[in-house]
Design a protein around this motif. Structure first.
Motif, mmCIF file in Angstrom:
data_model
loop_
_atom_site.group_PDB
_atom_site.id
_atom_site.type_symbol
_atom_site.label_atom_id
_atom_site.label_comp_id
_atom_site.label_asym_id
_atom_site.label_seq_id
_atom_site.Cartn_x
_atom_site.Cartn_y
_atom_site.Cartn_z
ATOM 1 N N LYS A 141 0.814 -1.208 0.000
ATOM 2 C CA LYS A 141 0.000 0.000 0.000
ATOM 3 C C LYS A 141 0.849 1.259 0.000
ATOM 4 O O LYS A 141 0.517 2.242 -0.675
ATOM 5 C CB LYS A 141 -0.937 -0.012 1.202
ATOM 6 C CG LYS A 141 -1.893 1.148 1.222
ATOM 7 C CD LYS A 141 -3.135 0.806 1.958
ATOM 8 C CE LYS A 141 -4.087 1.969 2.046
ATOM 9 N NZ LYS A 141 -4.593 2.430 0.781
ATOM 10 N N VAL A 142 1.953 1.265 0.699
ATOM 11 C CA VAL A 142 2.831 2.436 0.764
ATOM 12 C C VAL A 142 3.389 2.763 -0.617
ATOM 13 O O VAL A 142 3.400 3.918 -1.053
ATOM 14 C CB VAL A 142 3.977 2.184 1.772
ATOM 15 C CG1 VAL A 142 4.951 3.330 1.777
ATOM 16 C CG2 VAL A 142 3.427 1.929 3.149
ATOM 17 N N VAL A 143 3.838 1.750 -1.333
ATOM 18 C CA VAL A 143 4.411 1.958 -2.666
ATOM 19 C C VAL A 143 3.328 2.419 -3.638
ATOM 20 O O VAL A 143 3.557 3.302 -4.471
ATOM 21 C CB VAL A 143 5.097 0.667 -3.159
ATOM 22 C CG1 VAL A 143 5.602 0.818 -4.577
ATOM 23 C CG2 VAL A 143 6.224 0.280 -2.230
ATOM 24 N N GLU A 144 2.150 1.840 -3.533
ATOM 25 C CA GLU A 144 1.042 2.230 -4.416
ATOM 26 C C GLU A 144 0.654 3.689 -4.175
ATOM 27 O O GLU A 144 0.391 4.430 -5.125
ATOM 28 C CB GLU A 144 -0.158 1.302 -4.181
ATOM 29 C CG GLU A 144 -1.289 1.490 -5.145
ATOM 30 C CD GLU A 144 -0.930 1.106 -6.563
ATOM 31 O OE1 GLU A 144 -1.522 1.708 -7.483
ATOM 32 O OE2 GLU A 144 -0.069 0.247 -6.770
ATOM 33 N N GLU A 151 2.175 10.327 -9.988
ATOM 34 C CA GLU A 151 1.349 10.566 -11.173
ATOM 35 C C GLU A 151 0.583 11.877 -11.058
ATOM 36 O O GLU A 151 0.467 12.621 -12.037
ATOM 37 C CB GLU A 151 0.381 9.397 -11.384
ATOM 38 C CG GLU A 151 1.043 8.144 -11.880
ATOM 39 C CD GLU A 151 0.073 6.991 -12.051
ATOM 40 O OE1 GLU A 151 -1.139 7.173 -11.810
ATOM 41 O OE2 GLU A 151 0.528 5.904 -12.424
ATOM 42 N N GLU A 152 0.063 12.185 -9.878
ATOM 43 C CA GLU A 152 -0.644 13.457 -9.677
ATOM 44 C C GLU A 152 0.294 14.638 -9.856
ATOM 45 O O GLU A 152 -0.070 15.645 -10.470
ATOM 46 C CB GLU A 152 -1.272 13.488 -8.280
ATOM 47 C CG GLU A 152 -2.444 12.563 -8.115
ATOM 48 C CD GLU A 152 -2.956 12.540 -6.681
ATOM 49 O OE1 GLU A 152 -2.488 13.348 -5.850
ATOM 50 O OE2 GLU A 152 -3.825 11.691 -6.409
ATOM 51 N N ASN A 153 1.512 14.523 -9.332
ATOM 52 C CA ASN A 153 2.493 15.602 -9.494
ATOM 53 C C ASN A 153 2.872 15.816 -10.946
ATOM 54 O O ASN A 153 3.065 16.949 -11.390
ATOM 55 C CB ASN A 153 3.743 15.323 -8.649
ATOM 56 C CG ASN A 153 3.478 15.458 -7.157
ATOM 57 O OD1 ASN A 153 2.505 16.079 -6.752
ATOM 58 N ND2 ASN A 153 4.309 14.823 -6.369
ATOM 59 N N LYS A 154 2.999 14.737 -11.705
ATOM 60 C CA LYS A 154 3.312 14.863 -13.143
ATOM 61 C C LYS A 154 2.181 15.560 -13.878
ATOM 62 O O LYS A 154 2.398 16.384 -14.756
ATOM 63 C CB LYS A 154 3.574 13.486 -13.753
ATOM 64 C CG LYS A 154 4.904 12.905 -13.364
ATOM 65 C CD LYS A 154 5.108 11.559 -14.023
ATOM 66 C CE LYS A 154 6.410 10.927 -13.601
ATOM 67 N NZ LYS A 154 6.603 9.602 -14.190
ATOM 68 N N LYS A 155 0.930 15.211 -13.528
ATOM 69 C CA LYS A 155 -0.223 15.856 -14.179
ATOM 70 C C LYS A 155 -0.264 17.337 -13.834
ATOM 71 O O LYS A 155 -0.541 18.175 -14.691
ATOM 72 C CB LYS A 155 -1.525 15.168 -13.737
ATOM 73 C CG LYS A 155 -1.709 13.806 -14.336
ATOM 74 C CD LYS A 155 -3.003 13.188 -13.848
ATOM 75 C CE LYS A 155 -3.154 11.773 -14.370
ATOM 76 N NZ LYS A 155 -4.386 11.129 -13.860
#
Length: 162
Positions: A141-144, A151-155
């Motif tokens: 869960k931590v890695v996910e 991904e949010e930061n890239k967006k």
């Protein structure tokens, strides 16, 4: 072995049957299973390879590569012919060990257990076996969570730059 969907009888007057569907254990998934067998005679290993691959095909298991090294592994020992005297007189002994490797892909835990039990029970005498599993597991869960944040930061970076 997993006991999924079995019924257990107990001797209590209130309930005769207890269904085990509520305690289901998910079956393991294996990406790859590698079997290494070794023996002193290459003919035995060749016939055992035919047996293992035909058993896998009958069970519907995906057979990967089956291969053997070209040369055996040599173990040479030099011993004295006499224990106490005559250091010049020696005997040389040699042991040759032949190997075969089998790869099987995309197996479930129950299929792998059944197949390996069948293969090990029919192992010829004098043959050694080593099994290596590669199990597929869920991401922790931590890695996910970290992956989702990246991904949010890239967006956000793509939106800000445009």
């Amino acid at each position: 072995m997993s006991k999924i969907g079995t019924t257990i009888r107990r001797f209590f007057p209130s309930s005769n049957k207890i269904n085990c569907f509520s305690t289901q254990i998910p079956d393991k998934l294996y990406k790859n299973i590698e079997i290494e067998v070794k023996c002193g005679q290459p003919a035995i290993l060749k016939s055992y390879e035919y047996f293992v691959t035909s058993a896998a095909k009958h069970l519907g298991i995906t057979v990967g590569s089956c291969w053997a090294p070209k040369l055996p592994v040599h173990d040479r020992m030099t011993l004295l012919r006499s224990v106490h005297i005559y250091k010049k007189h020696r005997e040389q002994y040699e042991v040759r060990t032949y190997y075969r490797y089998f790869n099987f892909h995309k197996l479930t835990g129950s299929t792998a257990d059944t197949f390996l039990e069948y293969v090990q029970r029919n192992l010829p005498e004098g043959v050694g076996m080593k099994v290596t599993y590669t199990e597929l597991m869920n991401m922790p869960k931590v890695v996910e969570d970290l992956r989702l944040k990246l991904e949010e930061n890239k967006k956000r970076g793509a939106i800000e730059s445009s």
